[in-house]
Scaffold this motif. Structure first.
Motif, PDB file in Angstrom:
ATOM      1  N   ARG A 187       0.818  -1.214   0.000  1.00  0.00           N
ATOM      2  CA  ARG A 187       0.000   0.000   0.000  1.00  0.00           C
ATOM      3  C   ARG A 187       0.851   1.264   0.000  1.00  0.00           C
ATOM      4  NH1 ARG A 187      -2.342  -0.743   6.164  1.00  0.00           N
ATOM      5  NH2 ARG A 187      -0.616   0.316   7.269  1.00  0.00           N
ATOM      6  N   GLY A 188       2.182   1.084   0.057  1.00  0.00           N
ATOM      7  CA  GLY A 188       3.074   2.223  -0.117  1.00  0.00           C
ATOM      8  C   GLY A 188       3.517   2.915   1.149  1.00  0.00           C
ATOM      9  N   ASP A 189       3.448   2.225   2.306  1.00  0.00           N
ATOM     10  CA  ASP A 189       3.939   2.856   3.540  1.00  0.00           C
ATOM     11  C   ASP A 189       5.397   3.269   3.378  1.00  0.00           C
ATOM     12  OD1 ASP A 189       1.462   2.182   4.456  1.00  0.00           O
ATOM     13  OD2 ASP A 189       2.153   1.173   6.272  1.00  0.00           O
ATOM     14  N   PRO A 190       5.752   4.523   3.662  1.00  0.00           N
ATOM     15  CA  PRO A 190       7.143   4.973   3.493  1.00  0.00           C
ATOM     16  C   PRO A 190       8.079   4.452   4.574  1.00  0.00           C
ATOM     17  CG  PRO A 190       5.804   6.750   4.378  1.00  0.00           C
ATOM     18  CD  PRO A 190       4.860   5.613   4.083  1.00  0.00           C
ATOM     19  N   ILE A 191       7.500   4.033   5.700  1.00  0.00           N
ATOM     20  CA  ILE A 191       8.291   3.509   6.826  1.00  0.00           C
ATOM     21  C   ILE A 191       7.604   2.243   7.323  1.00  0.00           C
ATOM     22  CG2 ILE A 191       9.175   3.943   9.152  1.00  0.00           C
ATOM     23  CD1 ILE A 191       9.018   6.938   8.539  1.00  0.00           C
ATOM     24  N   ILE A 192       8.379   1.200   7.563  1.00  0.00           N
ATOM     25  CA  ILE A 192       7.832   0.000   8.189  1.00  0.00           C
ATOM     26  C   ILE A 192       8.587  -0.265   9.487  1.00  0.00           C
ATOM     27  CG2 ILE A 192       7.092  -1.055   6.026  1.00  0.00           C
ATOM     28  CD1 ILE A 192       9.597  -2.900   6.281  1.00  0.00           C
ATOM     29  N   ARG A 193       7.926  -0.945  10.388  1.00  0.00           N
ATOM     30  CA  ARG A 193       8.579  -1.302  11.659  1.00  0.00           C
ATOM     31  C   ARG A 193       8.862  -2.792  11.651  1.00  0.00           C
ATOM     32  NH1 ARG A 193      10.053   1.289  15.891  1.00  0.00           N
ATOM     33  NH2 ARG A 193      10.301   0.279  17.938  1.00  0.00           N
ATOM     34  N   LEU A 194      10.117  -3.137  11.836  1.00  0.00           N
ATOM     35  CA  LEU A 194      10.537  -4.534  11.826  1.00  0.00           C
ATOM     36  C   LEU A 194      11.629  -4.717  12.852  1.00  0.00           C
ATOM     37  CD1 LEU A 194      10.141  -7.275  10.447  1.00  0.00           C
ATOM     38  CD2 LEU A 194      11.813  -6.587   8.735  1.00  0.00           C
ATOM     39  N   ARG A 195      11.453  -5.660  13.748  1.00  0.00           N
ATOM     40  CA  ARG A 195      12.422  -5.952  14.811  1.00  0.00           C
ATOM     41  C   ARG A 195      12.715  -4.711  15.658  1.00  0.00           C
ATOM     42  NH1 ARG A 195      16.515  -9.794  11.308  1.00  0.00           N
ATOM     43  NH2 ARG A 195      14.967 -11.428  10.940  1.00  0.00           N
ATOM     44  N   ASN A 196      11.628  -4.058  16.022  1.00  0.00           N
ATOM     45  CA  ASN A 196      11.709  -2.882  16.897  1.00  0.00           C
ATOM     46  C   ASN A 196      12.498  -1.726  16.301  1.00  0.00           C
ATOM     47  OD1 ASN A 196      10.237  -4.156  19.031  1.00  0.00           O
ATOM     48  ND2 ASN A 196      12.090  -5.308  19.559  1.00  0.00           N
ATOM     49  N   ARG A 197      12.571  -1.701  14.970  1.00  0.00           N
ATOM     50  CA  ARG A 197      13.228  -0.583  14.293  1.00  0.00           C
ATOM     51  C   ARG A 197      12.315  -0.024  13.215  1.00  0.00           C
ATOM     52  NH1 ARG A 197      18.937  -1.239  11.746  1.00  0.00           N
ATOM     53  NH2 ARG A 197      18.361   0.915  11.225  1.00  0.00           N
ATOM     54  N   ASP A 198      12.336   1.301  13.073  1.00  0.00           N
ATOM     55  CA  ASP A 198      11.640   1.944  11.967  1.00  0.00           C
ATOM     56  C   ASP A 198      12.583   2.008  10.781  1.00  0.00           C
ATOM     57  OD1 ASP A 198       9.253   2.365  13.334  1.00  0.00           O
ATOM     58  OD2 ASP A 198       9.947   4.263  14.176  1.00  0.00           O
ATOM     59  N   LEU A 199      12.153   1.451   9.646  1.00  0.00           N
ATOM     60  CA  LEU A 199      13.007   1.378   8.462  1.00  0.00           C
ATOM     61  C   LEU A 199      12.358   2.142   7.315  1.00  0.00           C
ATOM     62  CD1 LEU A 199      13.756  -2.466   8.610  1.00  0.00           C
ATOM     63  CD2 LEU A 199      15.229  -0.620   9.434  1.00  0.00           C
ATOM     64  N   MET A 200      13.122   3.030   6.690  1.00  0.00           N
ATOM     65  CA  MET A 200      12.641   3.717   5.502  1.00  0.00           C
ATOM     66  C   MET A 200      12.559   2.732   4.337  1.00  0.00           C
ATOM     67  SD  MET A 200      12.144   6.828   6.478  1.00  0.00           S
ATOM     68  CE  MET A 200      11.896   7.604   4.880  1.00  0.00           C
ATOM     69  N   VAL A 201      11.536   2.866   3.522  1.00  0.00           N
ATOM     70  CA  VAL A 201      11.359   1.971   2.376  1.00  0.00           C
ATOM     71  C   VAL A 201      11.929   2.651   1.135  1.00  0.00           C
ATOM     72  CG1 VAL A 201       9.726   0.690   0.950  1.00  0.00           C
ATOM     73  CG2 VAL A 201       9.290   0.962   3.407  1.00  0.00           C
TER      74      VAL A 201
END
Length: 462
Positions: free
Chosen positions: A379-393
């Protein structure tokens, strides 16, 4: 004869249908229902006494059709489970994988010298899976199997997954012969590795899946063209890596075969391909074991070129150490890993280390449920959270539906149109969201068929 729809009623998962013929009770499929909150708890209690069931028929191995069989056995079911040979083998590894998923949801924390578990209790353990597998009896396609003196079963191939079948029951009830078919999940025509859905015999009643009712797959391009362009843009023109989340059983094998065809025809320069899923490795061995069930295209390839699931630049990763080593692989490559919706498995490692890589493309080849990590990327989220970190896409996100294992609206209509509307008394539509069910029902009625969208637990006298 009485039919009760106990699962996949106005939803996709949890297929479970009860057919009662006089006093003989047959359960068709017994799948996990993922759509009721904590699915372990939702699947624990059956709406009938499992000990009263005389027979189970399993259409195919996917967990939404097979995943609650060990719970049924634990709750008192003592009869046989009938299915095809590939379905039995694939079901075993999928059920074992479910055990690992259940256990993974338990959080273990030290407390002094003892350990305790929190989180949902597993529905079943490995020993329960083995007890369940002991009940399996396999039957070939198009071979009439006499269940009782008055009931016969025939399996008809429907594509979708290796060994997947429609179950056709011929019933002599009080001197009257009736036929009812359960489609299971219907596959697509000309799908890599799998056979086309076969023609069903004329029946009186049909219980039909409706996943893609009202929807069509892409038809303006081919799977070869999509893969070639994506690989070329990512790995040939640029020094990037192509990550393909794929379900371990079915989708991965079809994708590997298609890549084998592309590279063997030299339509692209060689690119390293890594398959990073132990479950997919086991499933691929089962596809080799049951090679007689693959389609003619795959059999011809085997005769001319050899193993459909092996080629020069293909590596099946086994250990976690091998998987992590690919993180440091610097040349362009293709990584196929599970799970397809990114909710677990080794694919999360590859997303974690590559989602911020401008030279990476993540190609989705299957459905992602709402709220999953895969859905958020799509859906185009610019940031995802993975392993307790916010990651820019920064990676490119792409999608194709050309490897969807489900037939679309036209395929579903073709399946029903094999039946005479004058002889088919009713079609029961299951395994679909309400919009898909409604669209399919409308189309069927426009073609002269009587269609029903059953509610869960509603019974029909046939």
């Amino acid at each position: 004869m009485k039919l009760t729809i106990w699962g996949a009623a106005q939803q996709v998962t949890g297929s479970m249908h009860l057919l009662q013929i006089n006093n003989y009770k047959i359960l068709i499929d017994c799948g996990l229902d993922y759509e009721k909150g904590t699915y372990q708890e939702a699947n624990l209690i059956f709406p009938f006494n499992p000990a009263d069931i005389d027979l189970v028929i399993l259409t195919h191995a996917h967990i939404d059709h097979s995943g609650n069989l060990p719970t049924l056995v634990r709750a008192g079911y003592e009869g046989q489970i009938l299915c095809t040979g590939p379905t039995a083998d694939l079901t075993e590894i999928l059920l074992m994988d479910s055990v690992n998923i259940f256990l993974g949801k338990q959080k273990r924390r030290p407390k002094g010298r003892k350990r305790f578990s929190s989180g949902p209790q597993p529905l079943y353990l490995q020993k329960h899976v083995m007890e369940t597998m002991d009940r399996f009896v396999t039957i070939g396609f198009h071979k009439s199997f006499k269940i009782t003196g008055d009931i016969e079963l025939t399996f008809v191939p429907v594509g979708h997954l290796l060994g997947a079948a429609a179950a056709v029951l011929t019933v002599n009830e009080n001197g009257v012969t009736k036929k009812i078919a359960f489609t299971g999940d219907i596959g697509r025509k000309n799908y890599p590795v799998l056979v086309n859905p076969d023609t069903l015999p004329q029946v009186d009643y049909l219980v039909c899946e409706s996943t893609y009712g009202g929807r069509l797959h892409s038809k303006d391009t081919s799977l070869d063209d999509v893969l070639i362009k994506t690989i070329e843009d990512t790995c040939i023109k640029n020094p990037g890596r192509l990550i393909i989340p794929a379900f371990s059983i079915g989708r991965t094998q079809s994708l590997i075969f298609k890549l084998n065809q592309i590279f063997s025809k030299k339509l692209l320069p060689p690119v390293e391909v890594f398959v990073d899923s132990p479950l997919a490795n086991h499933a691929t061995d089962i596809y080799r074991k049951h090679h007689q069930y693959v389609n003619e295209e795959a059999k011809s390839f085997y005769q001319l070129k050899g193993d459909e699931f092996e080629f020069e630049n293909l590596t099946y990763l086994q250990t976690q150490k091998e998987s992590m080593a690919v993180t440091n692989y610097l040349d362009p490559c293709i990584i196929i890993s599970s799970a397809g919706m990114l909710e677990g498995g080794r694919i999360q490692d590859h997303i974690y280390y590559n989602v911020q890589n401008y030279y990476c493309t993540i190609l989705f080849i299957g459905y992602c449920a709402k709220g999953t990590l895969g859905d958020r990327l799509l859906r185009g989220d610019p940031i995802i959270r993975l392993r307790n970190r916010d990651l820019m896409v920064y990676a490119k996100i792409a999608k194709t539906d050309l490897l969807s294992g489900h037939g679309d609206h036209e395929d579903l209509m073709d399946m029903v149109k094999q039946q005479s509307p004058n002889l088919l008394k009713r079609v029961f539509l299951v395994h679909g969201e309400i919009n898909s069910l409604t669209a399919f029902k409308t189309a069927l009625e426009e073609n002269g068929y009587q269609a029903e969208i059953p509610q869960r637990g509603l019974s029909y006298e046939l």
